[in-house]
Design an enzyme around this catalytic site. Structure first.
Site, short mmCIF file in Angstrom:
data_model
loop_
_atom_site.label_atom_id
_atom_site.label_comp_id
_atom_site.label_asym_id
_atom_site.label_seq_id
_atom_site.Cartn_x
_atom_site.Cartn_y
_atom_site.Cartn_z
N HIS A 262 84.59 81.51 8.55
CA HIS A 262 84.56 80.20 9.28
C HIS A 262 85.30 80.14 10.85
O HIS A 262 84.92 80.73 11.69
CB HIS A 262 84.55 78.95 8.63
N ASP A 313 75.99 81.64 3.61
CA ASP A 313 77.03 80.68 2.99
C ASP A 313 76.13 79.94 1.99
O ASP A 313 75.98 80.11 0.98
CB ASP A 313 77.84 79.89 4.04
#
Ligand code: NGQ
Ligand code: ZN
Length: 446
Positions: A262, A313
């Site tokens: 991220h 993810d």
């Protein structure tokens, strides 16, 4: 095995009439200018550098409003509730389905950031690495390359509070984790191209003492979630006096073995400092959009020479083109500009090449380029599709990412295993039937 392509993306650029010889799963020879029959276009197939496969089974189930304003944190509470229902068999069934979809969308391998280790309520299975074994079994069934990252999860927050609820399935002290890691290594033994790494879950979930030791636990990659949500930045700053990425740059031995997942909330100085460490930014644009994280600083990262790759993810949707497209489109929204992630190469070309090489680095996998000695992680595109008609070179990739449909991948090889043929994974029927039965049971019990 010999592959032939009218055009292929090689490290030195586009080449015509390319013949690729594969031996023992690796690229043994690449020759351009050899006329022949075969595929229209062949590209390196990237690694999906961040996945929690089990979350595939809750896709679409968290889009309603909960009390007050729904957020990352309310989503996380639902996710914890969901995973309380999962057995080892479920975990394998879901992982295999996710892997089939990953391969069909163009990924040749996955970094599985694996934290669902233990039975409901804590403790261990008879084999503490039972769940790692299930992930490895799914990789064996589907032929997708695996970088397995057993996750260290020790505490419920930066203040060291105890684990609670769903988190009890993640938690391991040092001894239990050593047994998980050991068993995971054994579970990968039958997969010739598998890689074992380690993943401290986040600055929230791992003590600073343990963070200091993680790099020595395996020779493989080290992945960590970082600076995804503003609340995390606030929490870390209050506790340790520094923003998460500033803290990581000062206190962790960051280098090309590391992948920071991220890295959404960074100041320009943090962006430049992190890029210079050689660590890969693990971007997951679809999930980051779904969870309301914010927008990564793409231009700042590229200007500082940073490496990146993409991951699916939460697997709310598994699509390589969509991850790359959304990465660029989020930049356009933020910058009010076009072709933000382009240099001398077009946007599509830059995104593809960087995701392929950055993803391979993050996975500790010799892949990402069509070059001798690399694993044969390659895919063929359906150049007969109307959307690609008459296009060549960078525009072929641009059309594929910005104008294409899902399913433009006709064939995919992972370390030479020909697992997608005619657009479908070769084990799709069996894997899908088992997944559907799993879903029905899970949903009936909700
Ligand atoms: C995860 N997912 O580990 O699945 C996390 C949520 C957390 C994302 N961060 C849990 N996207 O971060 O505490
Ligand atoms: Zn994650």
């Amino acid at each position: 095995m010999i592959l032939h392509a009218e055009t292929a993306l090689l490290p030195q650029g586009w080449a015509q009439d390319v013949r690729i010889r594969i031996e023992h799963g690796r690229i043994a020879e690449v020759t351009a200018g050899v006329p022949g029959r075969g595929h229209g276009a062949i590209l390196p197939a990237p690694v999906n550098l961040h996945s929690h496969t089990f979350q595939r089974a809750m896709a679409g189930m968290t889009e309603g409003r909960t009390a007050g304003q729904d957020s990352f944190w309310t989503w996380r509470a639902l996710m914890y509730r969901f995973l309380e229902r999962l057995s080892p068999e479920d975990v394998q069934a879901i992982a295999a389905q996710a892997m089939v979809e990953m391969a069909e969308s163009g990924f040749a391998a996955v970094c599985e950031f694996h934290y669902l280790h233990h039975p409901v309520g804590g403790g261990t299975y008879a084999d503490p690495a039972e769940m790692s074994g299930r992930v490895a079994a799914a990789a064996a069934e589907t032929g997708l390359g695996l970088t397995h990252l057993p996750v260290i999860y020790e505490q419920g927050g930066v203040d060291g509070r105890a684990l609670a609820g769903g988190q009890l399935r993640f938690g391991s002290g040092p001894e239990v984790f050593a047994r998980v890691l050991d068993g995971a290594g054994r579970a990968l033994a039958g997969l010739p191209d598998a890689v074992l790494g380690v993943a401290p879950h986040s600055l929230r979930a791992v003590s600073r003492a343990t963070l200091g030791r993680v790099a020595g636990m395996t020779a493989g990659p080290v992945h960590i979630h970082i600076a995804e949500q503003v609340a995390e930045v606030v929490e870390v700053q209050a506790a340790w006096g520094a923003r998460p990425v500033d803290w990581a740059c000062a206190n962790l031995p960051l280098d090309a073995r590391w992948c920071l997942i991220h890295a959404t909330q960074m100041t320009p100085a943090e962006t430049a400092a992190l890029a210079r460490t050689g660590a890969v930014a693990g971007l997951c644009p679809v999930t980051e959009a779904n969870l309301g994280d914010g927008i990564f600083d793409g231009p700042g990262w590229l200007a500082a020479g940073g490496a990146f790759g993409v991951g699916t993810d939460s697997n709310v949707r598994i699509s390589l083109p969509e991850e790359l497209r959304l990465l660029e489109y989020s930049q356009r929204f933020a910058q009010k500009a076009r072709a933000v992630m382009a240099d001398h190469r077009s946007t599509g070309r830059l995104l593809w090449e960087e995701a392929a090489t950055g993803g391979a680095r993050a996975a500790g996998r010799a892949s990402g380029r069509i070059a001798v000695g690399q694993w044969a992680d390659v895919l063929a595109l359906d150049t007969a599709d109307l959307r690609l008609e008459g296009l060549a070179g960078d525009q072929l990739l641009d059309a594929c990412l910005f104008a294409g449909r899902d399913g433009l991948v006709t064939d995919l090889w992972s370390a030479g295993r020909h697992i997608v043929q005619h657009g479908r994974h070769i084990a799709r029927a069996a894997v899908e039937a088992r997944f559907r039965a799993t879903l029905r049971r899970l949903r009936d019990s909700l």
